[in-house]
Design an enzyme around this catalytic site. Structure first.
Site, PDB file in Angstrom:
ATOM      1  N   TYR A 204      10.925  -1.588   9.434  1.00  0.00           N
ATOM      2  CA  TYR A 204      10.083   0.048   9.320  1.00  0.00           C
ATOM      3  C   TYR A 204       9.105   0.163  11.314  1.00  0.00           C
ATOM      4  O   TYR A 204       8.225  -0.155  11.266  1.00  0.00           O
ATOM      5  CB  TYR A 204       9.516  -0.258   8.447  1.00  0.00           C
ATOM      6  N   ARG A 211       0.701  -1.351  13.212  1.00  0.00           N
ATOM      7  CA  ARG A 211       0.453  -2.441  12.684  1.00  0.00           C
ATOM      8  C   ARG A 211      -0.852  -3.089  13.986  1.00  0.00           C
ATOM      9  O   ARG A 211      -1.525  -3.708  13.785  1.00  0.00           O
ATOM     10  CB  ARG A 211       1.542  -2.804  12.867  1.00  0.00           C
ATOM     11  N   ASP A 249       3.661  -8.367  -2.357  1.00  0.00           N
ATOM     12  CA  ASP A 249       5.842  -7.270  -2.244  1.00  0.00           C
ATOM     13  C   ASP A 249       6.464  -7.837  -3.815  1.00  0.00           C
ATOM     14  O   ASP A 249       6.069  -8.977  -4.481  1.00  0.00           O
ATOM     15  CB  ASP A 249       6.309  -7.611  -1.486  1.00  0.00           C
ATOM     16  N   ALA A 283      -1.087  -5.877  -9.304  1.00  0.00           N
ATOM     17  CA  ALA A 283      -1.732  -7.280  -8.966  1.00  0.00           C
ATOM     18  C   ALA A 283      -2.677  -6.328  -8.299  1.00  0.00           C
ATOM     19  O   ALA A 283      -4.052  -6.847  -8.589  1.00  0.00           O
ATOM     20  CB  ALA A 283      -1.409  -6.929  -7.873  1.00  0.00           C
ATOM     21  N   ASP A 300       1.075   0.385   1.990  1.00  0.00           N
ATOM     22  CA  ASP A 300       2.698   1.330   3.047  1.00  0.00           C
ATOM     23  C   ASP A 300       3.522   1.673   2.285  1.00  0.00           C
ATOM     24  O   ASP A 300       4.100   0.457   2.088  1.00  0.00           O
ATOM     25  CB  ASP A 300       2.422   0.880   3.971  1.00  0.00           C
ATOM     26  N   CYS A 340       4.726   8.013   2.824  1.00  0.00           N
ATOM     27  CA  CYS A 340       6.135   8.447   3.984  1.00  0.00           C
ATOM     28  C   CYS A 340       7.313   9.295   2.971  1.00  0.00           C
ATOM     29  O   CYS A 340       8.235   8.770   3.701  1.00  0.00           O
ATOM     30  CB  CYS A 340       7.126   7.167   4.256  1.00  0.00           C
TER      31      CYS A 340
HETATM   32  N1  SAH Z   1       4.537  -2.012   5.725  1.00  0.00           N
HETATM   33  C1  SAH Z   1       5.823  -2.674   5.446  1.00  0.00           C
HETATM   34  C2  SAH Z   1       7.160  -1.178   4.611  1.00  0.00           C
HETATM   35  C3  SAH Z   1       6.597  -1.349   3.287  1.00  0.00           C
HETATM   36  S1  SAH Z   1       7.911  -1.079   2.655  1.00  0.00           S
HETATM   37  C4  SAH Z   1       5.884  -3.018   6.877  1.00  0.00           C
HETATM   38  O1  SAH Z   1       5.595  -2.469   7.949  1.00  0.00           O
HETATM   39  O2  SAH Z   1       7.828  -3.439   7.476  1.00  0.00           O
HETATM   40  C5  SAH Z   1       7.762  -0.434   0.764  1.00  0.00           C
HETATM   41  C6  SAH Z   1       7.491  -2.033   0.242  1.00  0.00           C
HETATM   42  O3  SAH Z   1       7.280  -1.847  -1.089  1.00  0.00           O
HETATM   43  C7  SAH Z   1       9.270  -2.591   0.263  1.00  0.00           C
HETATM   44  O4  SAH Z   1       9.267  -4.059   0.338  1.00  0.00           O
HETATM   45  C8  SAH Z   1       9.569  -2.577  -1.596  1.00  0.00           C
HETATM   46  O5  SAH Z   1       9.966  -4.383  -1.917  1.00  0.00           O
HETATM   47  C9  SAH Z   1       7.915  -2.631  -1.822  1.00  0.00           C
HETATM   48  N2  SAH Z   1       7.763  -2.417  -3.313  1.00  0.00           N
HETATM   49  C10 SAH Z   1       7.871  -1.603  -3.270  1.00  0.00           C
HETATM   50  N3  SAH Z   1       7.634  -0.666  -5.209  1.00  0.00           N
HETATM   51  C11 SAH Z   1       6.723  -1.970  -5.130  1.00  0.00           C
HETATM   52  C12 SAH Z   1       5.876  -2.600  -5.950  1.00  0.00           C
HETATM   53  N4  SAH Z   1       5.607  -1.122  -7.240  1.00  0.00           N
HETATM   54  N5  SAH Z   1       5.301  -3.430  -5.955  1.00  0.00           N
HETATM   55  C13 SAH Z   1       5.174  -3.932  -4.987  1.00  0.00           C
HETATM   56  N6  SAH Z   1       5.988  -4.105  -4.332  1.00  0.00           N
HETATM   57  C14 SAH Z   1       6.739  -3.094  -4.211  1.00  0.00           C
END
Ligand code: SAH
Length: 396
Positions: A204, A211, A249, A283, A300, A340
């Site tokens: 990303y 970040r 995640d 969570a 995010d 996003c």
């Molecule tokens: N912040 C990250 C990008 C996030 S992408 C960066 O900077 O690289 C979104 C993420 O959310 C993915 O890794 C996906 O596995 C996770 N995801 C999607 N739905 C979710 C849920 N309900 N609970 C936990 N994680 C989830």
């Protein structure tokens, strides 16, 4: 060349330099064109307004390559557009030298349907329109010439290709991928990028500057990073001096990559990092039940609303996580919250976050309005390109 005649009045968006011509704006196609072929775009009064790629299966029937009806759309045109796009990054002081960066950002770089991201010696290419597909060889050659990369890996596996009648395609379009993990350095942190099966083109990149800000805000704070993927925000927070970082995640492989990333950065105190494989919605509730609190929370999530049609359900999901985010914040704590989703406007997103704060009965103020890094520019005539929005909000 075939001529695409617009219905009367529909020339307005083209005159405003918006590159999409929808089915409803098309009166008729005069002559024959195959998918991806270049057509002249003609106003009802006969003026030639633009040259565009024909896409008969898509609701976006044509995407403009040039608003000058005389420009030759050929190999040289694509090599030039690619070179210009790469050069704009090379001359931007915040981008020059970044070994992970977006080189071509579709419409906003004058190349609808083309995404190219650089990760060190490798460029990852994603083509999502019939026009881009037709000029694939010229785009690949342009990228090789402009970057001197050792490989162009194609990740044309996005779902949107189906709307254009295109099959997925992945694999090396030029050269070979290097052996072993591909590492980039972002704001002093080394990150592994899986260009073959990672999300998007592997990473990303759009969140790079956010970040960095996280790292700057993290000193002395207990951090919670929700939807952490491969740990980008988590590692920046550690590098910035967070006292603890809990990252959540639901993807096991993403967390495994995050753990490897921590290993690639021996300068960081790994004992301060905790990883939790869980659904964020659950969570957050569990953490609340455990009476945990944090000083910096990052939300995010993935795209809850790919289009405006999903906005209502998505709004509830955003509201839910933001509400729980506020409830878990200690006084003086900061929530960094993102969306996003193309289907959620900045205005709508701010309302959702404000609603969550009032439900959580906290006073909150916006410290920073956040967006994608400058290698993901937004064409002024293509406001739809503004997909990533974020707010850094402080309570108490
Ligand atoms: N912040 C990250 C990008 C996030 S992408 C960066 O900077 O690289 C979104 C993420 O959310 C993915 O890794 C996906 O596995 C996770 N995801 C999607 N739905 C979710 C849920 N309900 N609970 C936990 N994680 C989830």
């Amino acid at each position: 060349m075939a001529r695409l005649h617009l219905t009367p009045g529909r020339e307005r968006t083209v005159l405003r330099r918006h590159p999409w011509i929808f089915a409803g704006s098309v009166d008729r196609l005069e002559g024959r064109a195959r998918p991806g072929d270049t057509v002249d775009v003609i106003a009802a009064n006969g003026d030639v307004l633009a040259r565009a790629a024909w896409s008969p299966e898509s609701q976006i029937r044509a995407r403009v390559w040039s608003f000058d009806g005389e420009t030759a759309i050929d190999h040289a045109f694509f090599k030039r557009r690619v070179a210009e796009s790469v050069a704009r990054r090379a001359t931007h002081p915040m981008l020059a030298g970044q070994d992970g960066q977006r080189l071509i950002h579709g419409e906003s770089d004058g190349l609808p349907g083309v995404i190219a991201d650089r990760y060190g010696p490798v460029v990852v290419l994603q083509l999502t329109s019939t026009g881009a597909e037709k000029w694939r060889d010229a785009i690949v050659a342009g990228l090789v010439q402009a970057t001197g990369c050792s490989a162009v890996y194609e990740r044309s596996d996005s779902d949107v290709r189906r709307l254009e009648g295109l099959e997925p395609r992945t694999g090396c379009a030029f050269g070979e991928l290097p052996e072993g993990p591909l590492l980039i350095s972002e704001n002093g942190v080394r990150m592994e990028v899986d260009v073959v099966s990672g999300h998007k083109t592997g990473f990303y990149l759009d969140q790079r500057d956010n970040r960095k800000l996280t790292g700057e805000l993290a000193r002395g704070r207990r951090v919670l990073n929700c939807f952490c993927y491969t740990g980008g925000f988590s590692l920046q927070a550690l590098a910035g001096g967070a006292t603890s970082v809990l990252s959540i995640d639901s993807s096991g492989p993403a967390l495994a990559a995050a753990a490897r990333n921590l290993g690639h950065n021996p300068q960081l105190d790994a004992a301060r990092a905790q990883w939790r494989e869980d659904d964020v919605f659950e969570a957050l509730r569990a953490l609340r039940a455990e009476e945990r609190s944090f000083d910096l929370i990052i939300l995010d999530p993935p795209k809850f609303a790919p289009s405006a049609a999903h906005a209502e359900r998505a709004s509830r999901a955003y509201k839910d996580i933001n509400l729980f985010g506020f409830r878990l914040l200690a006084p003086g704590g900061i929530l960094m919250s993102y969306s996003c989703s193309g289907g959620i406007s900045l205005e709508m997103f701010q309302k959702i976050v404000a609603g969550a704060a009032s439900d959580a009965r906290v006073d909150a103020r916006i410290l920073h309005r956040l967006s994608a890094a400058p290698d993901h520019p937004v064409g002024l005539s293509v406001p739809e390109g503004e997909y990533l929005k974020g707010l850094a909000v402080q309570i108490g």
